[in-house]
Design a protein around this motif. Structure first.
Motif, PDB file in Angstrom:
ATOM      1  N   TYR A 254       1.022  -1.366   0.039  1.00 48.23           N
ATOM      2  CA  TYR A 254      -0.018   0.230   0.188  1.00 48.23           C
ATOM      3  C   TYR A 254       0.391   0.766   0.058  1.00 48.23           C
ATOM      4  O   TYR A 254       2.119   1.918   0.270  1.00 48.23           O
ATOM      5  CB  TYR A 254      -0.503  -0.371   1.240  1.00 48.23           C
ATOM      6  N   SER A 255       0.607   2.194  -0.580  1.00 55.33           N
ATOM      7  CA  SER A 255       0.921   4.068  -1.028  1.00 55.33           C
ATOM      8  C   SER A 255       0.121   4.909   0.109  1.00 55.33           C
ATOM      9  O   SER A 255       0.644   5.450   1.371  1.00 55.33           O
ATOM     10  CB  SER A 255       1.480   3.945  -2.271  1.00 55.33           C
ATOM     11  N   GLY A 256      -0.586   5.227  -1.282  1.00 64.70           N
ATOM     12  CA  GLY A 256      -1.785   6.737  -0.494  1.00 64.70           C
ATOM     13  C   GLY A 256      -2.456   6.332   0.779  1.00 64.70           C
ATOM     14  O   GLY A 256      -2.224   5.838   1.884  1.00 64.70           O
ATOM     15  N   PHE A 257      -3.503   6.896   0.526  1.00 63.55           N
ATOM     16  CA  PHE A 257      -4.557   6.613   0.996  1.00 63.55           C
ATOM     17  C   PHE A 257      -5.340   4.980   1.378  1.00 63.55           C
ATOM     18  O   PHE A 257      -4.982   4.708   0.529  1.00 63.55           O
ATOM     19  CB  PHE A 257      -5.936   7.202   0.859  1.00 63.55           C
ATOM     20  N   VAL A 258      -5.172   4.658   2.900  1.00 66.53           N
ATOM     21  CA  VAL A 258      -5.912   3.238   3.412  1.00 66.53           C
ATOM     22  C   VAL A 258      -7.068   4.325   4.134  1.00 66.53           C
ATOM     23  O   VAL A 258      -7.357   4.915   4.690  1.00 66.53           O
ATOM     24  CB  VAL A 258      -4.899   3.188   4.095  1.00 66.53           C
ATOM     25  N   PHE A 259      -8.010   3.448   4.260  1.00 67.13           N
ATOM     26  CA  PHE A 259      -8.767   3.355   5.201  1.00 67.13           C
ATOM     27  C   PHE A 259      -9.843   1.987   5.902  1.00 67.13           C
ATOM     28  O   PHE A 259      -9.708   1.381   5.097  1.00 67.13           O
ATOM     29  CB  PHE A 259     -10.493   3.908   4.884  1.00 67.13           C
ATOM     30  N   TYR A 276      -3.308   0.734  -3.827  1.00 67.98           N
ATOM     31  CA  TYR A 276      -2.193  -0.282  -3.431  1.00 67.98           C
ATOM     32  C   TYR A 276      -1.359  -0.350  -5.078  1.00 67.98           C
ATOM     33  O   TYR A 276      -0.984  -1.665  -5.266  1.00 67.98           O
ATOM     34  CB  TYR A 276      -3.340  -2.202  -3.564  1.00 67.98           C
ATOM     35  N   ASP A 277      -0.321   0.586  -4.703  1.00 65.00           N
ATOM     36  CA  ASP A 277       0.119   0.907  -6.054  1.00 65.00           C
ATOM     37  C   ASP A 277       1.322   0.151  -6.285  1.00 65.00           C
ATOM     38  O   ASP A 277       1.988   0.103  -7.230  1.00 65.00           O
ATOM     39  CB  ASP A 277       0.624   2.582  -6.168  1.00 65.00           C
ATOM     40  N   ARG A 278       1.678  -0.397  -5.016  1.00 58.73           N
ATOM     41  CA  ARG A 278       2.915  -1.080  -4.697  1.00 58.73           C
ATOM     42  C   ARG A 278       2.791  -2.523  -5.267  1.00 58.73           C
ATOM     43  O   ARG A 278       3.680  -2.952  -6.022  1.00 58.73           O
ATOM     44  CB  ARG A 278       3.911  -0.773  -3.129  1.00 58.73           C
ATOM     45  N   LYS A 286       1.311  -0.617 -14.659  1.00 58.90           N
ATOM     46  CA  LYS A 286       2.327   0.403 -14.265  1.00 58.90           C
ATOM     47  C   LYS A 286       1.304   1.281 -13.703  1.00 58.90           C
ATOM     48  O   LYS A 286       1.212   2.412 -13.699  1.00 58.90           O
ATOM     49  CB  LYS A 286       2.265   1.455 -16.081  1.00 58.90           C
ATOM     50  N   SER A 287      -0.180   0.932 -13.889  1.00 61.01           N
ATOM     51  CA  SER A 287      -1.467   2.051 -13.533  1.00 61.01           C
ATOM     52  C   SER A 287      -1.193   1.758 -12.018  1.00 61.01           C
ATOM     53  O   SER A 287      -0.777   0.677 -11.449  1.00 61.01           O
ATOM     54  CB  SER A 287      -2.608   0.934 -13.798  1.00 61.01           C
ATOM     55  N   GLY A 288      -2.121   2.473 -11.069  1.00 62.75           N
ATOM     56  CA  GLY A 288      -2.301   3.012  -9.957  1.00 62.75           C
ATOM     57  C   GLY A 288      -3.911   2.403  -9.911  1.00 62.75           C
ATOM     58  O   GLY A 288      -4.783   1.444 -10.144  1.00 62.75           O
TER      59      GLY A 288
END
Length: 364
Positions: A254-259, A276-278, A286-288
């Motif tokens: 995971y990378s950015g927002f989580v909830f 979950y970009d990673r 390559k997508s987010g």
């Protein structure tokens, strides 16, 4: 038209959510009940449990009953520049139950947005997560965090990956005592240790949390939180969407927002999600991506409107009762809004509000 009060909580949720997700351009996604075992063993850290039901296919390939939906969706998605794939699902997954510690078939619903994402997409998914909870209960809370910001703060305090892993565990537990001890063990200076203590206490009303973080974070660090929070302000249930930095996920995926979402009457979180970009990168994309899952099996814990009764009316008849009379009475009761069970005897375990006896000689 389906009579909603006849549906179980989980069935009612699925029925309502399909319509909600379609309004925002999400399409239904169907998949097989099983995938190649290799997909899960390569990404076992992403799974809730690494215990998986396996079997050999007719060609000898090792297969697994699906313990997760997201991995299957990623596997079947393509990197298409400037496009987004928006899907929702209602699938069964097969995992070890926390309660029984045995394998259980778990009904799960959710959605995924994959592609060239921006902050609007983040807002939309968080909004839909909140609306999903609202479909279940008016008394809900959606706790939102920014895992990327948390990881940056931890990295600035101490570059040691081992420190971050341990600190995240204590932050999730809101364990200030052990976090302070961890900082001492790593020789972290007092001011930086205090920053982590501030992070642990950063939970509640969004503007208040942002205000508390201003002294420890730059404006650029807080820009995404501020932007999304401002969009959330316009929602009628905005006050039920909180910032809480104890919401964390696997830092390798995971990378950015989580909830994480909760509803009144259920002690566990019924909804979880995030960016979950990673995970996408690890699977060669390559997508987010951002999405969430609703754990429908937990809704069984909610009290239903008529939980103390199986049926409103028990209609008793016998072999001498005219079938037309039984049919007409059943229809009459149903049209009046009642549920009815027509029986030739009184079932021992059936719970009913009232009984209507159509037998000519009930004592015979």
């Amino acid at each position: 038209m389906i009579e909603e009060k006849l549906l179980k909580n989980e069935e009612k949720a699925i029925f309502n959510l399909r319509s909600l997700y379609r309004k925002y351009g999400y399409s239904p996604f169907k998949m097989s009940k099983f995938e190649e075992y290799d997909l899960y063993i390569r990404n076992k850290d992403f799974l809730v449990s690494d215990r998986i039901i396996t079997f050999n296919d007719t060609n000898g390939k090792l297969m697994a009953l699906k313990p997760d939906v997201t991995l299957s969706i990623i596997k079947n998605s393509d990197d298409t520049p400037n496009e987004k794939k928006k899907v929702f699902y209602n699938e069964n997954v097969y995992r070890v139950s926390k309660n029984t510690h045995r394998f259980k078939e778990i009904m799960q619903a959710g959605l995924e947005c994959i592609g060239d994402l921006d902050l609007y997409d983040v807002f939309e998914v968080i909004r839909l997560a909140a609306e999903t909870l609202e479909q279940i209960s008016e008394n809900f809370v959606l706790n939102v965090s920014h895992f990327g910001l948390l990881q940056k703060i931890l990295g600035d305090i101490c570059p040691d990956a081992g420190f971050s892993e341990k600190a995240i565990r204590y932050i999730e537990e809101k364990n200030i005592h052990d976090l302070s001890k961890l900082c001492a063990d790593y020789g972290i200076e007092e001011q930086k240790a205090q920053t982590l203590a501030t992070i642990i206490s950063a939970s509640g009303e969004r503007k208040k949390v942002l205000s508390n973080l201003e002294n420890n974070c730059s404006e650029s660090d807080l820009s995404e939180l501020r932007s999304v929070s401002k969009m959330l302000d316009a929602l009628p249930f905005s006050d039920k969407i909180l910032f809480d930095f104890s919401v964390v996920n696997n830092m390798n995926y995971y990378s950015g927002f989580v909830f994480r979402g909760f509803v009144d009457g259920i002690c566990d979180g019924v909804l979880a999600g995030g960016q979950y970009d990673r995970m996408m990168k690890k699977m060669g994309r390559k997508s987010g991506a951002i999405g969430f899952a609703l754990y429908l099996d937990l809704l069984e814990q909610l009290r239903t409107e008529n939980a103390e009764y199986d049926v409103d009316v028990l209609l008793v008849y016998d072999s001498e009762t005219d079938c037309k009379t039984v049919a007409e009475k059943v229809e009459q009761l149903i049209e009046s809004g009642k549920t009815v069970s027509a029986q030739k005897c009184i079932p021992e375990k059936l719970r009913y509000k009232e009984a209507i006896d159509l037998r000519r000689n009930p004592d015979a």
